[in-house]
Design an enzyme around this catalytic site. Structure first.
Site, PDB file in Angstrom:
ATOM      1  N   LYS A 216     -46.966  95.450 -23.730  1.00  0.00           N
ATOM      2  CA  LYS A 216     -46.140  96.650 -23.736  1.00  0.00           C
ATOM      3  C   LYS A 216     -46.311  97.490 -24.995  1.00  0.00           C
ATOM      4  CE  LYS A 216     -43.686  94.530 -20.239  1.00  0.00           C
ATOM      5  NZ  LYS A 216     -43.062  93.257 -19.918  1.00  0.00           N
TER       6      LYS A 216
ATOM      7  N   TRP B 188     -35.176  89.785 -16.730  1.00  0.00           N
ATOM      8  CA  TRP B 188     -35.898  88.903 -17.657  1.00  0.00           C
ATOM      9  C   TRP B 188     -34.956  87.895 -18.288  1.00  0.00           C
ATOM     10  CZ3 TRP B 188     -40.474  89.001 -16.123  1.00  0.00           C
ATOM     11  CH2 TRP B 188     -41.115  90.183 -15.770  1.00  0.00           C
TER      12      TRP B 188
ATOM     13  N   ASP C  95     -36.098  87.804 -26.988  1.00  0.00           N
ATOM     14  CA  ASP C  95     -37.243  88.311 -26.238  1.00  0.00           C
ATOM     15  C   ASP C  95     -37.361  89.791 -26.589  1.00  0.00           C
ATOM     16  OD1 ASP C  95     -39.034  89.336 -24.405  1.00  0.00           O
ATOM     17  OD2 ASP C  95     -37.986  88.583 -22.623  1.00  0.00           O
TER      18      ASP C  95
HETATM   19  C1  LIG Z   1     -42.624  92.192 -19.257  1.00  0.00           C
HETATM   20  C2  LIG Z   1     -41.517  91.362 -19.796  1.00  0.00           C
HETATM   21  C3  LIG Z   1     -41.515  89.958 -19.675  1.00  0.00           C
HETATM   22  C4  LIG Z   1     -42.572  89.202 -18.928  1.00  0.00           C
HETATM   23  O1  LIG Z   1     -43.750  89.169 -19.624  1.00  0.00           O
HETATM   24  P1  LIG Z   1     -45.013  88.368 -19.064  1.00  0.00           P
HETATM   25  O2  LIG Z   1     -45.960  88.505 -20.211  1.00  0.00           O
HETATM   26  O3  LIG Z   1     -45.454  89.036 -17.819  1.00  0.00           O
HETATM   27  O4  LIG Z   1     -44.614  86.953 -18.832  1.00  0.00           O
HETATM   28  C5  LIG Z   1     -40.477  89.280 -20.257  1.00  0.00           C
HETATM   29  N1  LIG Z   1     -39.477  89.910 -20.910  1.00  0.00           N
HETATM   30  C6  LIG Z   1     -39.441  91.251 -21.031  1.00  0.00           C
HETATM   31  C7  LIG Z   1     -38.321  91.899 -21.763  1.00  0.00           C
HETATM   32  C8  LIG Z   1     -40.463  92.012 -20.473  1.00  0.00           C
HETATM   33  O5  LIG Z   1     -40.423  93.348 -20.584  1.00  0.00           O
END
Ligand SMILES: *Cc1c(COP(=O)(O)O)cnc(C)c1O
Length: 356
Positions: free
Chosen positions: A190, A99, A166
């Site tokens: 999540k 990511w 993030d």
């Molecule tokens: C799942 C995830 C993403 C991607 O998220 P999307 O909503 O599918 O774009 C980005 N960063 C992290 C840390 C993730 O776990």
């Protein structure tokens, strides 16, 4: 059979959230209409948005001067929106996995990217230390929890420049010193809600004067000025997010969630470390994620992978297949996962080992 849901995302949600969402799909706030068919400008939905934003602020103790947004496009859109709005000359990024790597790729479209450190040399199984963030960077970006590799940074860093994170897979799992950050983003799927909404917590004055012309929808200021209602927001995920936020508050807030999460992770890591046949993929305990626990069979037992997967499935365990770039197993222990499910997994691991 009762299922134990360890999916990495979309992932387990509380029964409270699922039931209230199901009810609102039939009759939303006594309107006699489904949440799926009411205007986002209705007073009933505006109340949902207002309360959801207020609860994010309350639970994470967001200081004055910040806005909470619920945007579409996933966390992946934030990989581009952040540099679009904030990268004038140079940005600093920490490369801790897939990511982070994707975020770096997008940032390079907008300016110079200084990757201050990377753990790619060991397939991202540790958190790099001792890196220097250049003081002339426009901001420093990092991923708090590396969902795929099971590493996590649980301490808010002190940085000489603007800080962006993030937090897609560990938001609401620990108290965060939001004042240190200029922007935090997290995909909802999540630890919060169904896929479709991304939480953005942004310091208003950090994005007031973007450094280049930006299309309206990709400009944070647009969404701040309109209270996250510039266009039709992801109505249903926001409704579900509100249910989860109420549930978190009812449970006692972030500190209580953190305690539960730490307990679940400790139980599973202890079982892995004490096992004859399994081992964790992240050696340094300090770097281990409490949200995504990655483990493999020891090399001498590696051929039993499929067999263990089938055994786990027979116990109602779902979603523990590791990401293809790590292999083995990954158990995601998000907030909604009960301790009981971790016990079932730990017992399955022991039973499987004892039968060998
Ligand atoms: C799942 C995830 C993403 C991607 O998220 P999307 O909503 O599918 O774009 C980005 N960063 C992290 C840390 C993730 O776990």
């Amino acid at each position: 059979m009762k299922k134990h849901n360890f999916y990495a995302g979309p992932s387990i949600m509380s029964q409270y959230t699922i039931r209230n969402t199901a009810d609102a799909v039939i009759d939303f706030a006594n309107t006699g209409l489904s949440i799926l068919e009411v205007s986002h400008r209705s007073k009933e939905f505006q109340a949902v948005m207002d309360e959801a934003q207020a609860l994010v602020k309350e639970l994470l103790e967001v200081p004055q001067g910040y806005s909470v947004l619920f945007l579409g496009g996933g966390a992946s859109l934030q990989f581009a929106m952040v540099p679009y709005n904030l990268l004038k000359n140079k940005a600093a990024y920490l490369d801790t996995g897939v990511w982070a790597h994707k975020a770096i790729k997008e940032a390079k479209l907008f300016g110079e990217v200084d990757v201050v450190a990377s753990s790619e040399d060991k397939n991202y199984n540790y958190i790099p230390r001792d890196f220097v963030i250049p003081a002339d960077a426009d901001y420093f970006h990092y991923t708090t929890n590396n969902t795929i590799y099971g590493t996590e940074i649980r301490k808010d860093p002190e940085t000489p420049v603007r800080l962006v994170a993030d937090m897609s897979s560990d938001i609401f799992s620990r108290p965060v010193d939001v004042a240190r950050y200029d922007l935090i983003y997290a995909g909802a799927q999540k630890n919060l809600a169904p896929a479709g909404a991304t939480i953005v917590i942004v310091r208003d004055d950090a994005v007031q004067a973007p450094c280049r012309p930006i299309p309206t929808m990709l400009n944070y200021k647009t969404h701040i000025d309109k209270g996250s209602m510039f266009n039709t927001p992801p109505v249903l995920p926001i409704f579900s997010a509100l249910q989860t936020l109420r549930y978190y508050k009812e449970l006692g807030g972030i500190k209580v969630l953190e305690k539960m999460d730490l307990e679940k992770a400790a139980m599973l890591y202890e079982a892995i470390d004490g096992s004859r046949i399994f081992q964790a993929t992240v050696p340094d305990h300090e770097d281990r994620s409490i949200m995504n626990v990655c483990f493999v069979l020891k090399p001498e037992y590696a051929e039993l992978e499929k067999q263990f997967m089938e055994f786990a499935t027979s116990k109602g365990i779902v979603g523990i297949k590791g990401h293809r770039s790590v292999g083995g197993f990954r158990a995601s222990l998000y907030n909604a996962l009960p301790l009981e499910s971790v016990k079932v997994l730990v017992d399955a691991m022991k039973e499987f080992q004892d039968k060998l």
